[in-house]
Design an enzyme around this catalytic site. Structure first.
Site, PDB file in Angstrom:
ATOM      1  CD1 TRP A 159       0.004  -5.764  -3.631  1.00 34.82           C
ATOM      2  CD2 TRP A 159      -0.403  -6.605  -1.763  1.00 34.82           C
ATOM      3  NE1 TRP A 159       0.559  -7.133  -3.486  1.00 34.82           N
ATOM      4  CE2 TRP A 159       0.378  -7.597  -2.047  1.00 34.82           C
ATOM      5  CE3 TRP A 159      -0.393  -7.161   0.167  1.00 34.82           C
ATOM      6  CZ2 TRP A 159       0.093  -8.884  -2.280  1.00 34.82           C
ATOM      7  CZ3 TRP A 159      -0.270  -8.460   0.077  1.00 34.82           C
ATOM      8  CH2 TRP A 159       0.734  -8.972  -0.738  1.00 34.82           C
ATOM      9  CB  CYS A 185      -0.575   0.096   1.117  1.00 35.94           C
ATOM     10  SG  CYS A 185      -1.612  -1.680   1.631  1.00 35.94           S
ATOM     11  CE  LYS A 239      14.430 -10.474 -10.376  1.00 35.25           C
ATOM     12  NZ  LYS A 239      14.815 -10.394  -9.073  1.00 35.25           N
ATOM     13  CD  GLU A 296      10.665 -10.878  -9.130  1.00 36.32           C
ATOM     14  OE1 GLU A 296       9.990 -10.497  -7.892  1.00 36.32           O
ATOM     15  OE2 GLU A 296      12.602 -10.752  -8.781  1.00 36.32           O
ATOM     16  CG  HIS A 325      20.519 -36.379  -5.620  1.00 40.67           C
ATOM     17  ND1 HIS A 325      21.516 -36.825  -4.379  1.00 40.67           N
ATOM     18  CD2 HIS A 325      21.974 -35.963  -5.665  1.00 40.67           C
ATOM     19  CE1 HIS A 325      23.008 -37.670  -4.462  1.00 40.67           C
ATOM     20  NE2 HIS A 325      23.396 -36.106  -5.353  1.00 40.67           N
ATOM     21  CD  GLU A 363      17.958 -12.362  -7.733  1.00 36.45           C
ATOM     22  OE1 GLU A 363      17.199 -13.042  -7.181  1.00 36.45           O
ATOM     23  OE2 GLU A 363      17.854 -11.449  -7.805  1.00 36.45           O
ATOM     24  CG  ASN A 365       0.125   2.236   3.608  1.00 36.17           C
ATOM     25  OD1 ASN A 365      -0.660   1.824   3.575  1.00 36.17           O
ATOM     26  ND2 ASN A 365       1.422   2.445   3.386  1.00 36.17           N
ATOM     27  N   GLY A 366      -0.724  -1.979   6.719  1.00 37.74           N
ATOM     28  CA  GLY A 366      -0.005  -2.306   7.260  1.00 37.74           C
ATOM     29  C   GLY A 366      -1.373  -2.985   7.916  1.00 37.74           C
ATOM     30  NE  ARG A 372       4.295   1.922  -0.829  1.00 40.52           N
ATOM     31  CZ  ARG A 372       5.216   2.108   0.196  1.00 40.52           C
ATOM     32  NH1 ARG A 372       6.363   2.340  -0.403  1.00 40.52           N
ATOM     33  NH2 ARG A 372       5.234   1.399   1.370  1.00 40.52           N
ATOM     34  CE  LYS A 408      11.858  -2.647  -5.700  1.00 38.39           C
ATOM     35  NZ  LYS A 408      12.329  -3.586  -6.130  1.00 38.39           N
TER      36      LYS A 408
HETATM   37  O1  M6R Z   1      13.108  -4.455  -0.283  1.00 39.17           O
HETATM   38  P1  M6R Z   1      13.850  -5.934   0.591  1.00 39.17           P
HETATM   39  O2  M6R Z   1      15.361  -6.645  -0.220  1.00 39.17           O
HETATM   40  O3  M6R Z   1      13.695  -5.803   1.412  1.00 39.17           O
HETATM   41  O4  M6R Z   1      12.771  -7.133  -0.735  1.00 39.17           O
HETATM   42  C1  M6R Z   1      13.105  -8.350  -0.030  1.00 39.17           C
HETATM   43  C2  M6R Z   1      12.584  -9.173  -1.395  1.00 39.17           C
HETATM   44  O5  M6R Z   1      10.911  -8.933  -1.293  1.00 39.17           O
HETATM   45  C3  M6R Z   1      12.745  -8.796  -2.691  1.00 39.17           C
HETATM   46  O6  M6R Z   1      13.688  -9.010  -2.692  1.00 39.17           O
HETATM   47  C4  M6R Z   1      11.261  -8.992  -3.843  1.00 39.17           C
HETATM   48  O7  M6R Z   1      12.181 -10.549  -3.681  1.00 39.17           O
HETATM   49  C5  M6R Z   1      12.210  -8.724  -5.378  1.00 39.17           C
HETATM   50  N1  M6R Z   1      10.088  -8.640  -5.570  1.00 39.17           N
HETATM   51  C6  M6R Z   1      13.109  -9.686  -6.041  1.00 39.17           C
HETATM   52  O8  M6R Z   1      12.758  -9.316  -7.526  1.00 39.17           O
END
Ligand code: M6R
Length: 614
Positions: free
Chosen positions: A75, A2, A491, A494, A510, A487, A101-102, A27, A609
């Protein structure tokens, strides 16, 4: 997650609030809304499911006048994303409007109590109870709005950043925070309010970051007043924003993600500037040097993080164990905080977070602090909650990262971890001077190497077309490159919504090798390193089962080239820095596959985000 925007001043609030909501779109959200006190003194509230553009269309023919207002992107957590659950929420009598927010953990109990007093709720949110409670207290106790907010928040359990408007007090916004960020921008006779500085930066560079338990009273014609929940005054600390507007715009790129991928040569230069000397003979991280004794005496390092930052942490584990000979444990912050971990007073806990606001990482920091550990933060957002909660730390200095998929923050985190490991190793004497200098000089050249890798973007875009219709992907790596494989898979999933998994290459036999057939693309990171030959054997095993291999190799490689279906060469670098270079083509591959699939690259579905709820 949010987003909050607020404005109070002489200008019309609506355009500022809408622009602010657009700035916060990165965000992640599913509905948006706005509340304004009109020039005629009416508290108008407009909200809509969908994008900010949907809200604008909805508000088009309506009264959007007014010089004070609050706005929100939601959100969904409690209650589905629809018009009703979108914020702001009116109080029962509609004299107050509130955004939040929260998560309010005891909302069900509070709601039942208010219902027993005759209140009828309109939404399924946890948020609505706050505004109803504030109104109830204000009216039954006969107190002013600020006092009612203080008394209400004393009953609330959970995390919140809130802003509240009252039709009966049109020259005031009251805002409060606990475990969810809130920034007040101070202009000439005007105030801005936001959940991060991005909506504020074009109007003023003077900001106050609220701390937990603080309430800001923004009143026309008066200086900012900050008090705590018991009305004790707090002196606001005004800081200067380092951010600039061009960092928040796409600058000619089709997406923020692509811009941020291309920024990496520069962001890594910014990250090492002032820390590595020109001759490449020394590395100074002031956060380490200032706490030299404490950090050098660490018997163990625990790194806590989430998502991409957790992948950076895994590379940090290799770096620190390899160079400094200190045992390292890497933990998902969300697991660490709930499993009664053993934390010793001579442990160092490193928290890695781009946003500096991730709720689980922040909670892990608080837990480790309460057990006496020394906390070191590696964050990007200056002044963020995690940066402020730690004992010391290093910013990665890569500038605002707007794309939800983290790219430049990842390489910045690994670069800071590399400098941290080198600083500690040098101080402890666990690397020879020759190896230290060789590594420092290599690190200095990583930005140039990234520039070289980026030249392959058109070829990677072409390659991506071949794999746009894949339903699954496997990413493999070993040693330093295993986290890079994880990673790469993250990528891809997501932003393209293609299922992808990362594995240490030798683990395939395995179990996961059962998945391999002619339909399965396998991205193998096979740069020339100490386990190169072993990785080749693992690739052979995939090839023998008709898997389609896309290999990241070192320039000049012939062995992997002879087996792989496609190769992407990267410059030769020392093993610890291989994952930085390998991650660049993987970012580009994910990006172009997602673009070819027509995905919303910068704001992928369901993602946020800054994950400020647990
Ligand atoms: O702001 P942060 O680095 O703590 O965020 C952690 C994860 O939420 C963040 O890295 C998330 O996995 C991203 N969408 C990855 O691209």
């Amino acid at each position: 997650m949010c987003g909050i925007v607020g404005y109070l001043g002489a200008r019309q609030a609506y355009p500022i609030l809408i622009k602010g909501l657009h700035r916060l779109e990165y965000r992640g959200y599913d509905s948006a809304g706005i509340a304004l006190i009109s020039d005629g003194g009416i508290l108008n509230l407009y909200k809509s499911k969908g994008k900010v553009a949907d809200l604008e269309r909805f508000a088009e023919a309506k009264d959007t006048s007014g010089t004070v207002g609050i706005a929100h992107t939601r959100w969904a957590t409690h209650g589905e994303p629809n018009d009703l659950n979108a914020h702001p929420h009116y109080s029962q009598s509609r004299s107050l409007a509130l955004i939040h927010n929260g998560i309010i953990e005891n909302y069900a109990v509070l709601r039942l109590e208010l219902e027993s007093k005759g209140y009828t709720f309109r939404s399924n949110t946890d948020t609505e109870v706050i505004v109803y409670l504030v109104e109830y207290i204000r009216d039954t106790d006969g107190v002013d709005l600020c006092t009612a907010v203080q008394l209400a928040l004393q009953q609330v359990v959970g995390a919140y950043a809130i802003a509240i408007l009252s039709k009966d007090d049109p020259d005031c916004i009251i805002a409060a925070r606990k475990s969810s960020p809130l920034v007040v921008g101070i202009g000439e006779d005007e105030f801005f309010l936001a959940s991060d500085a991005t909506p504020i930066v074009e109007y003023t560079d003077r900001v106050v970051y609220l701390d937990d338990g603080e309430i800001a009273v923004l009143r026309r014609g008066e200086p900012l007043r900050v008090v705590d929940l018991h009305n004790a005054p707090v002196t606001p600390v005004v800081r200067r924003l380092a951010m600039n507007l061009s960092q928040l715009e796409k600058g000619g790129y089709p997406h923020f993600m692509l811009k941020e991928i291309y920024e990496q040569p520069q962001t890594l230069l910014n990250c090492i500037r002032g820390r590595i000397n020109i001759e490449g003979t020394s590395v100074v991280l002031s956060g380490i040097i200032d706490n030299r004794e404490r950090i050098l005496s660490a018997r163990r390092i625990i790194i806590v993080a989430c998502g991409t930052s957790w992948h950076a942490a895994l590379i940090g584990e290799h770096l620190i164990e390899d160079l400094c000979r200190i045992p390292v444990e890497v933990e998902y912050a969300s697991e660490f905080r709930y499993r009664n971990p053993v934390i010793l007073p001579d442990d160092i806990v490193i928290a890695i977070s781009q946003s500096g606001e991730t709720a689980d990482t922040l909670a892990a920091v608080e837990l480790a602090k309460s057990r006496g550990a020394f906390i070191y933060g590696i964050c990007n957002v200056v002044g963020s909650s995690i940066a402020r909660a730690t004992d010391s730390g290093s910013y990665i200095h890569v500038g605002p990262e707007i794309g939800v998929a983290s790219t430049k923050a990842f390489t910045g985190q690994v670069t800071v971890l590399s400098m941290l490991a080198l600083t500690l190793a040098h101080e402890k004497g666990t690397v020879t001077d020759e190896r230290f200098t060789a590594l420092v000089r290599e690190l200095q050249h990583i930005p140039d190497h990234i520039t070289q890798v980026l030249k392959q973007a058109p070829a990677i875009a072409d390659l991506a077309k071949t794999f746009t219709y894949a339903r699954n992907f496997i990413y493999l790596g070993r040693g330093y490159n295993y986290p890079a494989a994880l990673e790469g898979a993250l990528k891809l999933k997501e932003i393209s919504y293609i299922h992808a998994e990362g594995y240490p290459a030798a683990e395939m036999k395995h179990g996961p090798i059962a998945l391999i057939d002619a339909e399965m693309p396998v991205v193998a990171i096979a740069t020339t390193d100490s386990i190169y030959e072993k990785t080749i054997s693992n690739i052979q095993e995939i090839k023998a089962r008709q898997g389609k291999i896309i290999a990241i190799v070192t320039e000049g490689d012939t062995a992997v080239r002879s087996i792989a279906d496609h190769v992407i060469p990267v410059p030769r670098v020392a093993e610890p820095f291989a994952p930085i270079l390998a991650s660049i083509p993987l970012q580009l591959l994910a990006y172009y596959i997602a673009v070819h699939k027509g995905r919303d690259v910068d704001q992928p579905r369901n993602l946020a985000k800054s994950v400020t709820v647990e």
